[in-house]
Design a protein around this motif. Structure first.
Motif, short mmCIF file in Angstrom:
data_model
loop_
_atom_site.label_atom_id
_atom_site.label_comp_id
_atom_site.label_asym_id
_atom_site.label_seq_id
_atom_site.Cartn_x
_atom_site.Cartn_y
_atom_site.Cartn_z
N PRO A 104 -7.10 4.66 -17.63
CA PRO A 104 -6.61 5.99 -18.02
C PRO A 104 -5.41 6.42 -17.18
CG PRO A 104 -9.00 5.99 -17.72
CD PRO A 104 -8.50 4.67 -17.23
N TRP A 105 -4.44 7.06 -17.84
CA TRP A 105 -3.28 7.58 -17.14
C TRP A 105 -3.75 8.58 -16.10
CZ3 TRP A 105 1.51 6.41 -16.29
CH2 TRP A 105 2.31 7.35 -15.65
N PRO A 106 -3.24 8.64 -14.92
CA PRO A 106 -2.09 7.88 -14.42
C PRO A 106 -2.46 6.64 -13.63
CG PRO A 106 -2.49 9.72 -12.97
CD PRO A 106 -3.55 9.77 -14.04
N GLY A 107 -3.64 6.10 -13.81
CA GLY A 107 -3.99 4.82 -13.19
C GLY A 107 -4.22 4.91 -11.70
N TRP A 108 -3.85 3.85 -10.99
CA TRP A 108 -4.01 3.78 -9.55
C TRP A 108 -2.76 3.19 -8.92
CZ3 TRP A 108 -3.32 -1.18 -8.04
CH2 TRP A 108 -3.67 -2.20 -8.93
N ARG A 109 -2.61 3.41 -7.62
CA ARG A 109 -1.55 2.80 -6.83
C ARG A 109 -2.22 2.22 -5.60
NH1 ARG A 109 -0.19 5.07 -10.86
NH2 ARG A 109 1.84 5.93 -11.36
N ALA A 110 -1.66 1.13 -5.04
CA ALA A 110 -2.28 0.49 -3.89
C ALA A 110 -1.23 -0.15 -2.99
CB ALA A 110 -3.27 -0.58 -4.35
N ILE A 111 -1.63 -0.32 -1.76
CA ILE A 111 -0.83 -1.07 -0.79
C ILE A 111 -1.75 -2.12 -0.19
CG2 ILE A 111 -1.27 0.65 1.01
CD1 ILE A 111 1.45 -0.10 2.22
N ARG A 112 -1.23 -3.36 -0.12
CA ARG A 112 -1.99 -4.48 0.42
C ARG A 112 -1.22 -5.03 1.61
NH1 ARG A 112 -3.66 -9.01 2.17
NH2 ARG A 112 -5.07 -10.35 1.00
N THR A 113 -1.80 -4.96 2.79
CA THR A 113 -1.22 -5.59 3.97
C THR A 113 -2.01 -6.86 4.25
OG1 THR A 113 -2.62 -4.47 5.60
CG2 THR A 113 -0.60 -3.30 4.90
N ARG A 114 -1.70 -7.51 5.33
CA ARG A 114 -2.42 -8.74 5.67
C ARG A 114 -3.91 -8.46 5.87
NH1 ARG A 114 -0.39 -13.08 10.16
NH2 ARG A 114 -1.10 -14.86 8.94
N GLU A 115 -4.23 -7.30 6.45
CA GLU A 115 -5.63 -7.01 6.79
C GLU A 115 -6.27 -5.90 5.98
OE1 GLU A 115 -5.99 -6.47 10.99
OE2 GLU A 115 -5.63 -8.60 11.37
N LEU A 116 -5.49 -5.10 5.28
CA LEU A 116 -6.05 -3.94 4.59
C LEU A 116 -5.63 -3.91 3.13
CD1 LEU A 116 -5.25 -1.21 7.25
CD2 LEU A 116 -7.48 -2.26 6.84
N MET A 117 -6.51 -3.36 2.29
CA MET A 117 -6.16 -3.01 0.93
C MET A 117 -6.59 -1.57 0.74
SD MET A 117 -6.71 -2.27 -2.42
CE MET A 117 -8.42 -2.59 -2.77
N TYR A 118 -5.62 -0.73 0.41
CA TYR A 118 -5.87 0.70 0.21
C TYR A 118 -5.39 1.07 -1.18
CZ TYR A 118 -5.36 5.70 0.32
OH TYR A 118 -5.45 7.04 0.00
N ALA A 119 -6.22 1.79 -1.92
CA ALA A 119 -5.83 2.25 -3.26
C ALA A 119 -6.28 3.69 -3.44
CB ALA A 119 -6.46 1.37 -4.34
N ARG A 120 -5.54 4.39 -4.30
CA ARG A 120 -5.90 5.76 -4.63
C ARG A 120 -5.60 6.03 -6.08
NH1 ARG A 120 -4.28 10.42 -2.19
NH2 ARG A 120 -4.69 11.35 -4.18
N THR A 121 -6.21 7.08 -6.59
CA THR A 121 -5.89 7.61 -7.91
C THR A 121 -5.13 8.91 -7.66
OG1 THR A 121 -7.91 8.91 -8.09
CG2 THR A 121 -7.99 6.62 -8.90
N VAL A 122 -4.72 9.56 -8.73
CA VAL A 122 -4.01 10.83 -8.57
C VAL A 122 -4.88 11.85 -7.84
CG1 VAL A 122 -4.67 11.77 -10.83
CG2 VAL A 122 -2.54 12.53 -9.74
N ASP A 123 -6.19 11.78 -8.04
CA ASP A 123 -7.10 12.78 -7.48
C ASP A 123 -7.42 12.59 -6.01
OD1 ASP A 123 -7.34 14.07 -9.98
OD2 ASP A 123 -8.85 12.59 -10.60
N SER A 124 -7.56 11.35 -5.57
CA SER A 124 -8.01 11.15 -4.19
C SER A 124 -7.94 9.68 -3.80
CB SER A 124 -9.44 11.64 -4.04
OG SER A 124 -10.31 10.86 -4.84
#
Length: 172
Positions: A104-124
């Motif tokens: 569902p729009w607006p989906g998710w965004r994420a950043i992946r480093t060597r040790e971490l994966m962090y993702a969020r949605t528009v809400d939190s």
């Protein structure tokens, strides 16, 4: 003198994490194999654990071939790092997004480093995994009160990347 690259499409969740298909920031879905052989320009058997994204392929191959890549590309040139001429990669993350289509729009965004994966949605904030300690992403740390500062730090970093790339939670 030939650079040979093998890559493929990213994976499918096939039930992992309770998901199907290819639309999630988890390793099973987001990770893409990338093998490169260049006997005259790279040491054999070297394994790079640092994040390397699809936009980086063109500038990196151009760099290995000694050809200047055009200005304004989204990716960066990892050729010096791959060839062992640089101790650190030119960037320590990959920016990921699923802005539409299967979620569902607006989906998710994420950043992946060597040790971490962090993702969020528009809400939190949605996901935070310590991939060094939890490579199978079984322990979501996003609501762990002892990781609140890290969640804020990753959220601020992701927000800056969204701004730098012109990404937005607003459908244009």
């Amino acid at each position: 003198d030939t650079i040979v690259v093998y890559s493929s499409d990213h994976g499918d969740m096939i039930g992992s994490q309770g998901y199907k298909a290819k639309r999630w920031p988890h390793e099973e879905s987001a990770r893409v194999p990338f093998l490169i052989r260049y006997p005259h320009g790279m040491p054999a058997g070297k394994v790079i654990a640092d994040p390397f994204g699809t936009p980086d392929v063109y500038p990196t191959l151009a760099g290995l071939a000694g050809v200047p890549a055009p200005a304004g590309l989204d990716g960066v040139d990892f050729s010096a790092y791959f060839a062992g001429r640089a101790a650190q990669p030119p960037r320590d993350y990959v920016y990921m997004e699923m802005a539409y289509a299967y979620v569902p729009w607006p989906g998710w965004r994420a950043i992946r480093t060597r040790e971490l994966m962090y993702a969020r949605t528009v809400d939190s904030p949605w996901l935070l995994f310590d991939l060094a300690k939890d490579p199978w992403e079984m322990n979501n740390l996003v609501k762990d009160p002892t990781r609140a500062a890290l969640v804020r730090q990753m959220d601020e970093r992701l927000s800056r990347l969204m701004e730098e790339t012109g990404d937005s939670w607003v459908l244009k």
